[in-house]
Design a protein around this motif. Structure first.
Motif, PDB file in Angstrom:
ATOM      1  N   LEU A  32    -108.422 -46.692 -69.795  1.00  0.00           N
ATOM      2  CA  LEU A  32    -109.415 -47.477 -70.532  1.00  0.00           C
ATOM      3  C   LEU A  32    -108.789 -48.684 -71.238  1.00  0.00           C
ATOM      4  N   SER A  33    -107.529 -48.560 -71.590  1.00  0.00           N
ATOM      5  CA  SER A  33    -106.861 -49.669 -72.274  1.00  0.00           C
ATOM      6  C   SER A  33    -106.107 -50.587 -71.319  1.00  0.00           C
ATOM      7  N   SER A  34    -106.171 -50.292 -70.002  1.00  0.00           N
ATOM      8  CA  SER A  34    -105.441 -51.114 -69.042  1.00  0.00           C
ATOM      9  C   SER A  34    -106.166 -52.440 -68.823  1.00  0.00           C
ATOM     10  N   ALA A  35    -105.390 -53.452 -68.403  1.00  0.00           N
ATOM     11  CA  ALA A  35    -105.962 -54.777 -68.132  1.00  0.00           C
ATOM     12  C   ALA A  35    -106.951 -54.707 -66.979  1.00  0.00           C
ATOM     13  N   GLU A  36    -106.658 -53.870 -66.006  1.00  0.00           N
ATOM     14  CA  GLU A  36    -107.525 -53.755 -64.828  1.00  0.00           C
ATOM     15  C   GLU A  36    -108.899 -53.253 -65.244  1.00  0.00           C
ATOM     16  N   TYR A  37    -108.903 -52.257 -66.157  1.00  0.00           N
ATOM     17  CA  TYR A  37    -110.187 -51.716 -66.612  1.00  0.00           C
ATOM     18  C   TYR A  37    -110.919 -52.733 -67.481  1.00  0.00           C
ATOM     19  N   GLN A  38    -110.168 -53.442 -68.336  1.00  0.00           N
ATOM     20  CA  GLN A  38    -110.795 -54.429 -69.212  1.00  0.00           C
ATOM     21  C   GLN A  38    -111.450 -55.543 -68.400  1.00  0.00           C
ATOM     22  N   ALA A  98    -112.583 -55.286 -65.283  1.00  0.00           N
ATOM     23  CA  ALA A  98    -113.779 -54.731 -64.644  1.00  0.00           C
ATOM     24  C   ALA A  98    -114.922 -54.598 -65.634  1.00  0.00           C
ATOM     25  N   GLN A  99    -114.579 -54.260 -66.871  1.00  0.00           N
ATOM     26  CA  GLN A  99    -115.613 -54.117 -67.900  1.00  0.00           C
ATOM     27  C   GLN A  99    -116.236 -55.466 -68.233  1.00  0.00           C
ATOM     28  N   GLU A 100    -115.379 -56.499 -68.335  1.00  0.00           N
ATOM     29  CA  GLU A 100    -115.892 -57.830 -68.631  1.00  0.00           C
ATOM     30  C   GLU A 100    -116.784 -58.355 -67.512  1.00  0.00           C
ATOM     31  N   GLU A 101    -116.434 -58.003 -66.292  1.00  0.00           N
ATOM     32  CA  GLU A 101    -117.221 -58.457 -65.141  1.00  0.00           C
ATOM     33  C   GLU A 101    -118.456 -57.593 -64.913  1.00  0.00           C
ATOM     34  N   GLY A 102    -118.565 -56.504 -65.669  1.00  0.00           N
ATOM     35  CA  GLY A 102    -119.701 -55.600 -65.472  1.00  0.00           C
ATOM     36  C   GLY A 102    -119.615 -54.825 -64.170  1.00  0.00           C
ATOM     37  N   ASN A 103    -118.384 -54.621 -63.685  1.00  0.00           N
ATOM     38  CA  ASN A 103    -118.161 -53.918 -62.412  1.00  0.00           C
ATOM     39  C   ASN A 103    -118.092 -52.413 -62.693  1.00  0.00           C
ATOM     40  N   ALA A 104    -119.245 -51.775 -62.752  1.00  0.00           N
ATOM     41  CA  ALA A 104    -119.301 -50.344 -63.087  1.00  0.00           C
ATOM     42  C   ALA A 104    -118.612 -49.485 -62.034  1.00  0.00           C
ATOM     43  N   GLU A 149    -115.999 -50.197 -60.212  1.00  0.00           N
ATOM     44  CA  GLU A 149    -114.555 -50.251 -60.420  1.00  0.00           C
ATOM     45  C   GLU A 149    -114.154 -49.473 -61.664  1.00  0.00           C
ATOM     46  N   MET A 150    -114.973 -49.567 -62.698  1.00  0.00           N
ATOM     47  CA  MET A 150    -114.688 -48.807 -63.918  1.00  0.00           C
ATOM     48  C   MET A 150    -114.697 -47.299 -63.630  1.00  0.00           C
ATOM     49  N   GLY A 151    -115.714 -46.862 -62.867  1.00  0.00           N
ATOM     50  CA  GLY A 151    -115.789 -45.443 -62.516  1.00  0.00           C
ATOM     51  C   GLY A 151    -114.604 -45.001 -61.676  1.00  0.00           C
ATOM     52  N   ARG A 152    -114.187 -45.880 -60.736  1.00  0.00           N
ATOM     53  CA  ARG A 152    -113.046 -45.528 -59.885  1.00  0.00           C
ATOM     54  C   ARG A 152    -111.785 -45.358 -60.715  1.00  0.00           C
ATOM     55  N   LEU A 153    -111.562 -46.260 -61.673  1.00  0.00           N
ATOM     56  CA  LEU A 153    -110.369 -46.191 -62.498  1.00  0.00           C
ATOM     57  C   LEU A 153    -110.358 -44.920 -63.351  1.00  0.00           C
ATOM     58  N   ILE A 154    -111.520 -44.546 -63.852  1.00  0.00           N
ATOM     59  CA  ILE A 154    -111.597 -43.319 -64.660  1.00  0.00           C
ATOM     60  C   ILE A 154    -111.299 -42.093 -63.794  1.00  0.00           C
ATOM     61  N   MET A 155    -111.907 -42.017 -62.598  1.00  0.00           N
ATOM     62  CA  MET A 155    -111.652 -40.871 -61.715  1.00  0.00           C
ATOM     63  C   MET A 155    -110.194 -40.819 -61.295  1.00  0.00           C
ATOM     64  N   GLU A 156    -109.628 -41.985 -60.987  1.00  0.00           N
ATOM     65  CA  GLU A 156    -108.221 -42.050 -60.607  1.00  0.00           C
ATOM     66  C   GLU A 156    -107.335 -41.562 -61.742  1.00  0.00           C
ATOM     67  N   ALA A 157    -107.709 -41.927 -62.969  1.00  0.00           N
ATOM     68  CA  ALA A 157    -106.943 -41.487 -64.136  1.00  0.00           C
ATOM     69  C   ALA A 157    -107.027 -39.975 -64.307  1.00  0.00           C
ATOM     70  N   LYS A 158    -108.210 -39.397 -64.081  1.00  0.00           N
ATOM     71  CA  LYS A 158    -108.363 -37.945 -64.184  1.00  0.00           C
ATOM     72  C   LYS A 158    -107.484 -37.224 -63.175  1.00  0.00           C
ATOM     73  N   VAL A 159    -107.451 -37.754 -61.939  1.00  0.00           N
ATOM     74  CA  VAL A 159    -106.590 -37.148 -60.918  1.00  0.00           C
ATOM     75  C   VAL A 159    -105.125 -37.243 -61.341  1.00  0.00           C
ATOM     76  N   HIS A 160    -104.749 -38.412 -61.880  1.00  0.00           N
ATOM     77  CA  HIS A 160    -103.371 -38.587 -62.336  1.00  0.00           C
ATOM     78  C   HIS A 160    -103.047 -37.607 -63.462  1.00  0.00           C
ATOM     79  N   GLY A 161    -103.993 -37.431 -64.400  1.00  0.00           N
ATOM     80  CA  GLY A 161    -103.786 -36.484 -65.487  1.00  0.00           C
ATOM     81  C   GLY A 161    -103.633 -35.060 -64.976  1.00  0.00           C
ATOM     82  N   MET A 162    -104.464 -34.696 -63.988  1.00  0.00           N
ATOM     83  CA  MET A 162    -104.359 -33.360 -63.407  1.00  0.00           C
ATOM     84  C   MET A 162    -103.009 -33.184 -62.709  1.00  0.00           C
TER      85      MET A 162
END
Length: 666
Positions: A453-459, A461-467, A469-482
């Motif tokens: 959420l604090s990464s530049a890539e997510y920021q 995507a958030q500024e562009e309203g690219n939901a 991409e935002m969802g993909r980054l969150i899911m990717e992060a969850k997999v990484h956490g697991m």
């Protein structure tokens, strides 16, 4: 037909291979593109995509290998089938035109044999005969006729190449072959039925016993509570037990169930003694038979009697309990008091008739009008069926009582163990450890998602309203956490614990087959059929053909002649040589053992012995086996014409050795 099937399979496989080839190429290109992207960026998300693309390509590649292998095997099978068909055709052509046929060319015999029309006609007749016989005699007769008929048709057509005599010989051989095949099929059908019966009988008995135990345990549990209630009412265990035993007897002999009697008793015992309570219930059983009362009607009568005695007078409300259910209660009071029916109601209202007198009047009236009807009712089918249920309940309750009493010990021990400090501490520790693992897993995932959420890539995507991409980054992060959690010390410890458990179970279980193969052994029990019963009962073979205990000669099985007390060799009808009673029944058949018996299959095995014969104990038999026998081979000239002669000579020698051992050497 095989060739046609294989060709269709080959066609389907070829189409599947084409599709897979295209998908494989597509997956390979996607994998290469993803790898290039990751090499250029070094981004973790690109690494994940490259990994997934590689797995997809590997899956398609393996499928291609499997289909290609199957395709080659199918092509090889087609070649084999085609070669066999060609060889078979050439052999048939040679046999038909190569001088092997003794039937004149152009004759009816040659035509029937070569054209196949004879076989076709024979099989048609065989099927027709089988259908008719099956309708008349059943499947067994149909199988026999059809198989013999088919064998005759095939044998006759095959032998027709050698003329009329060949056709006749072929028909005879075909008939014998058909009979053997039919007997085999019939035996298999009977064997399947036998095994099915054994399995069903076995499972039925176990199921019935389990159901009886569960029902009996439940009944015994309820009756144990009744015992406690009646002990309190009677003031002692002995009086309660005596009363409840009489209740059991009444339940079997009347239209009441045990539970109904105990329920009625709890109401009646408020105003009657134990002996009178049972008398009242017997009287009301007559009323139930005469007035066709159900349990609700009997319960209403009991309430009316109890309340009149408790209140001390026959109130109109209570009298209506009887009159509404067909009992002429005013006639009953009239007979008791001698007053007219019209005056009885006024007497009851003025209190001139006591509650006890009114209740007794009702019981006396029932005795006069319906006395003995419960015995007649008990003789009806429905009543007998109900009483049978009561008897079964009593029997099951006896099993349940013993089960419950013994099970109480185990329940108490199990309860004490579960409540012990050691078990409590162990389960607390396990629970805390499991919770820590869950907390750790969630913590790793939270950390990874927060970083995303604090990464530049997510920021961006958030500024562009690219939901998306935002969802993909969150899911990717969850997999990484697991993934991070799975590599953590706690997760690895849990994995090692599970692996150690599996290894311990495996190492311990293999030390004793009884630990694990009960299911396999039980399954094997039910695969054994009629043949397995031979060792226990030689007469089983008699049931294979006719089903009436006769030997079936078509299987080569023979039995000794019936041996009775009057014709058993070595026994007379009376005197010291008489056969012991119960050894064999008159007319009973047993397999003979003219050359001895190498091993007694079970304890108390019956045998008829003759003068001069010898029976060894088990220890003596083992000693004889260890000592061996002396065998002298004379002549020492063996003619070996072909390889099979070697086996024949070896089998003959083995048989002679076996017979010598049975005779004790020589």
């Amino acid at each position: 037909k095989n060739a046609e099937h294989l060709e269709k399979t080959l066609h389907d496989l070829s189409g599947e291979k084409s599709i897979l080839q295209a998908e494989t190429n597509k997956a390979r290109k996607a994998m290469l593109d993803a790898q290039k992207q990751f090499a250029a960026t070094g981004d973790e998300a690109d690494a994940l995509r490259a990994s997934l693309a590689g797995q997809e390509y590997e899956d398609y590649r393996r499928k291609m290998e499997a289909v290609t292998k199957t395709l080659k095997e199918t092509e090889k099978q087609i070649q084999n089938v085609s070669g066999a068909a060609k060889s078979s055709g050439e052999a048939m052509e040679n046999s038909a035109g190569g001088g092997l046929s003794l039937a004149p060319e152009g004759s009816v015999w040659a035509f029937l044999s070569k054209s196949g029309t004879g076989k076709m006609a024979g099989e048609a007749l065989s099927n027709a005969a089988g259908a008719f016989v099956g309708s008349a005699l059943g499947d067994a007769g149909s199988t026999m006729v059809s198989s013999i008929g088919s064998g005759i048709a095939s044998g006759a057509v095959g032998g027709a190449l050698f003329g009329p005599m060949g056709a006749a010989i072929g028909a005879g051989v075909g008939a014998l072959s058909g009979a053997i095949n039919a007997k085999t099929q019939i035996f298999e059908a009977r064997d399947d039925a036998f095994k099915s019966y054994v399995r069903e009988a076995h499972e039925t008995q176990l199921s019935e016993q389990a159901e009886a135990l569960a029902f009996g345990s439940s009944v015994a549990g309820r009756r144990e509570q009744d015992q406690i209630a009646f002990e309190r009412r009677f003031g002692g265990r002995e009086a309660a037990e005596e009363y409840l035993e009489r209740v059991k007897t009444m339940a079997v002999r009347t239209n009441y169930s045990y539970d109904e009697i105990t329920g009625y008793s709890k109401s009646l015992l408020n105003s009657y003694g134990p002996e009178k309570t049972l008398e009242v219930l017997q009287t009301l059983s007559d009323a139930a038979a005469g007035l066709d009362l159900d349990s609700g009607g009997v319960d209403a009568f009991i309430k009316g009697l109890s309340r009149m005695r408790t209140l001390g007078r026959p109130a109109q409300e209570y009298l209506s309990y009887f009159s509404e259910r067909g009992l002429d209660v005013y006639e009953a009071l009239s007979r008791k008091t001698g007053a007219e029916k019209g005056a009885v109601m006024e007497m009851a209202a003025r209190g001139e008739i006591s509650g006890d007198a009114a209740a007794e009047a009702v019981l006396e009236y029932i005795q006069e009008e319906f006395g003995g009807l419960s015995d007649k009712l008990a003789a009806t089918y429905d009543a007998m069926a109900d009483n049978l249920s009561d008897a079964e309940a009593n029997l099951n309750a006896r099993m349940g009582e013993s089960y419950n009493e013994e099970r109480k010990k185990g329940v108490k021990a199990q309860t004490d163990w579960l409540e012990s400090a050691e078990m409590g501490e162990a389960y607390e520790a396990v629970g805390a450890w499991k919770a820590e693992l869950e907390n750790s897993r969630e913590r790793y995932i939270r950390t990874a998602v927060k970083a995303a959420l604090s990464s530049a890539e997510y920021q961006t995507a958030q500024e562009e309203g690219n939901a998306a991409e935002m969802g993909r980054l969150i899911m990717e992060a969850k997999v990484h956490g697991m993934n991070e959690y799975n590599a953590s010390e706690g997760a690895q410890l849990a994995l090692e614990s599970e692996k150690a458990l599996a290894e311990a179970i495996r190492n311990d279980t293999h030390t004793n087959n009884d630990y694990w193969d009960a299911g396999y052994e039980k399954g094997q029990w039910f695969t054994k059929g009629l043949a397995a019963a031979i060792g226990k009962s030689p007469d089983v073979w008699g049931s294979l053909g006719s089903g009436k205990g006769k030997a079936d000669a078509s299987f080569g099985i023979t039995q000794a002649e019936p041996v009775g007390a009057e014709n058993a060799p070595g026994f007379s009808k009376a005197g010291e040589n008489s056969r012991p009673s119960g050894l064999f029944k008159a007319g009973e058949t047993r397999a003979g053992y003219a050359v001895g018996l190498d091993y007694v299959p079970y304890d108390e095995f019956p045998a008829l012995l003759h003068q001069g014969e010898r029976v060894l104990t088990a220890a003596e038999a083992r000693e004889t086996d260890r000592g061996g026998v002396n065998v002298t081979v004379t002549g020492n000239e063996f003619l070996i014409r072909q390889n099979s002669d070697v086996d024949a000579i070896a089998e003959t020698l083995a048989q002679r050795l076996r017979e010598a051992m049975l005779r004790g050497g020589g």
